[in-house]
Design a protein around this motif. Structure first.
Motif, short mmCIF file in Angstrom:
data_model
loop_
_atom_site.label_atom_id
_atom_site.label_comp_id
_atom_site.label_asym_id
_atom_site.label_seq_id
_atom_site.Cartn_x
_atom_site.Cartn_y
_atom_site.Cartn_z
N GLY A 186 52.51 2.12 75.96
CA GLY A 186 51.67 1.52 76.80
C GLY A 186 50.40 0.77 76.18
O GLY A 186 50.43 0.39 75.34
N ILE A 187 49.26 1.17 76.90
CA ILE A 187 47.96 0.45 76.55
C ILE A 187 47.68 0.51 74.97
O ILE A 187 47.21 -0.22 74.12
CB ILE A 187 46.70 1.13 77.35
N GLY A 188 47.87 2.04 74.75
CA GLY A 188 47.48 2.43 72.82
C GLY A 188 48.31 1.41 72.00
O GLY A 188 48.02 1.08 71.24
N LEU A 189 49.60 1.58 72.33
CA LEU A 189 50.46 0.81 71.48
C LEU A 189 50.25 -1.01 71.39
O LEU A 189 49.96 -1.41 70.37
CB LEU A 189 51.86 0.91 71.93
N GLU A 190 49.98 -1.30 72.66
CA GLU A 190 49.53 -2.80 72.76
C GLU A 190 48.16 -3.03 71.97
O GLU A 190 48.09 -3.92 71.29
CB GLU A 190 49.23 -3.21 74.10
N SER A 191 47.19 -2.00 72.15
CA SER A 191 45.89 -2.26 71.43
C SER A 191 46.10 -2.09 69.92
O SER A 191 45.46 -2.78 69.20
CB SER A 191 44.95 -1.07 71.88
N ALA A 192 46.90 -1.35 69.31
CA ALA A 192 47.28 -0.88 68.07
C ALA A 192 47.65 -2.63 67.44
O ALA A 192 47.43 -2.89 66.48
CB ALA A 192 48.32 0.25 67.80
N MET B 259 45.97 -9.75 93.15
CA MET B 259 46.86 -10.64 92.41
C MET B 259 48.33 -10.33 92.73
O MET B 259 49.28 -11.18 92.15
CB MET B 259 46.53 -10.38 90.92
N GLY B 260 48.61 -9.48 93.59
CA GLY B 260 49.98 -9.23 94.01
C GLY B 260 50.99 -8.65 92.90
O GLY B 260 52.17 -8.82 93.07
N ARG B 261 50.37 -8.19 92.04
CA ARG B 261 51.22 -7.65 90.82
C ARG B 261 50.75 -6.39 90.17
O ARG B 261 49.25 -6.50 90.08
CB ARG B 261 51.51 -8.78 89.82
N PHE B 262 51.33 -5.62 89.58
CA PHE B 262 50.69 -4.76 88.67
C PHE B 262 50.23 -5.47 87.26
O PHE B 262 51.00 -6.37 86.86
CB PHE B 262 51.75 -3.49 88.24
N GLY B 263 49.44 -4.70 86.35
CA GLY B 263 48.96 -5.41 85.15
C GLY B 263 49.98 -5.13 83.97
O GLY B 263 50.52 -4.12 84.06
N GLU B 264 49.65 -5.64 82.90
CA GLU B 264 50.49 -5.41 81.82
C GLU B 264 49.37 -4.76 80.77
O GLU B 264 48.31 -4.85 80.79
CB GLU B 264 50.95 -6.61 81.04
N ALA B 265 50.29 -3.96 80.06
CA ALA B 265 49.31 -2.92 79.07
C ALA B 265 48.61 -3.98 78.10
O ALA B 265 47.39 -3.59 77.84
CB ALA B 265 50.19 -2.12 78.23
#
Ligand code: NAD
Length: 266
Positions: A18-24, A227-233
């Protein structure tokens, strides 16, 4: 063009997904050395391999640690300093949300304690050992490096709004992350250590999708998203990059919302 985190040493918890991997991935793309930390050893090793393959010009390493255990967090921080020579950015991002019926009447004490241990105490240990390390960072003006650093703590939109779907322990832990981050930001501001919370909105990561495990539950949540959608990591990772970099040099103690407008919505 130099990366926004060039020469910086960074540590990210919950980096196996998730967020951690995308941040890395993003931190490495911007020139940082990255230590990925996660309790899931297989996931964190795979994540580090992915980052290292994509960005061979920076140092990338992985370590298994449970953020609720102080000794393991300290060992991870020590490892980052040993590998990279300093520690400029710590992203305390690991978190859990128990899928159980988590409300005042049903939540079991052991679920409450586990949630607090990971989501709140884990952030405390991360801040404590980051502060100790950041105070020792030498200044090197030629590389834009200085004593101190940037600490980012992941809270949530539920730290600000009441959630109608019961997740009491989770919500309480995230509210406390905001309060703790603000206070630490005030205490350490004059040491050049900035602390900010990031408040993600609902995302398409395993953490939330395992909780909203039917179309009906997902659709109920979507109705409330402007925005009618879930966010992306990766959209949260971009916010974390801003807080990590000197682009946010005059920001500390904020609740930085990356939530698709959710917390402004009526
Ligand atoms: P995710 O489930 O994809 O990733 C979380 C990672 O944390 C996993 O790799 C997991 O193994 C790791 N982890 C769990 N317990 C740990 C522990 N004790 N020690 C070390 N690592 C541990 O979830 P995500 O959506 O990327 O969540 C990251 C953060 O964002 C969490 O703090 C979460 O509460 C917060 N958040 C998520 C959402 C969302 O909708 N997904 C919304 C708001 C806030």
């Amino acid at each position: 063009m130099p990366g926004r985190l060039q020469y910086k040493s960074t540590l990210i918890t919950g980096a196996g997904s998730g967020i951690g991997l995308e941040s890395a991935l993003l931190f490495a793309q911007e020139g940082a050395d990255v230590l990925l930390v996660d309790v899931n050893e297989q996931a964190v090793n795979a994540a580090a391999k992915k980052v290292a393959e994509r960005f061979p010009n920076v140092k990338v390493a992985a370590t298994k640690a449970d953020v609720s255990k102080e000794a393991e967090v300290k060992a991870a921080v020590d490892k980052a300093v040993e590998l990279f020579g300093r520690l400029d950015v710590v992203f305390n991002n690991a978190g859990i949300m128990h899928p159980a019926d988590d409300n005042a009447l049903n939540t079991e004490e052991k679920i409450w304690d586990l949630t607090m241990d990971v989501n709140l105490k884990g952030v405390w240990w991360g801040c404590k050992h980051a502060i100790i390390a950041m105070r020792k960072n030498p200044t090197d003006a030629s590389k834009g490096l200085h004593t101190g650093g940037s600490i980012i703590n992941t809270a949530s939109f539920v730290a600000i709004m009441g959630a109608a779907t019961p997740q009491l322990a989770y919500t309480a832990s995230k509210g406390a992350v905001l309060a703790m981050t603000r206070e630490l930001a005030m205490v350490h501001a004059r040491e050049g250590i900035r602390l900010n919370s990031i408040c993600p909105g609902p995302l398409k990561t395993p953490l939330l999708m395992d909780f909203l495990n039917t179309d009906e539950k997902k659709n109920r949540r979507l109705v409330h998203l402007p925005m009618g959608r879930f966010g992306e990591a990766v959209e949260i990772a971009k916010g974390a990059l801003f807080l990590a970099s000197d682009d946010s040099s005059y920001m500390t103690g904020t609740d930085f919302k990356v939530d698709g407008g959710l917390t402004s919505c009526y």
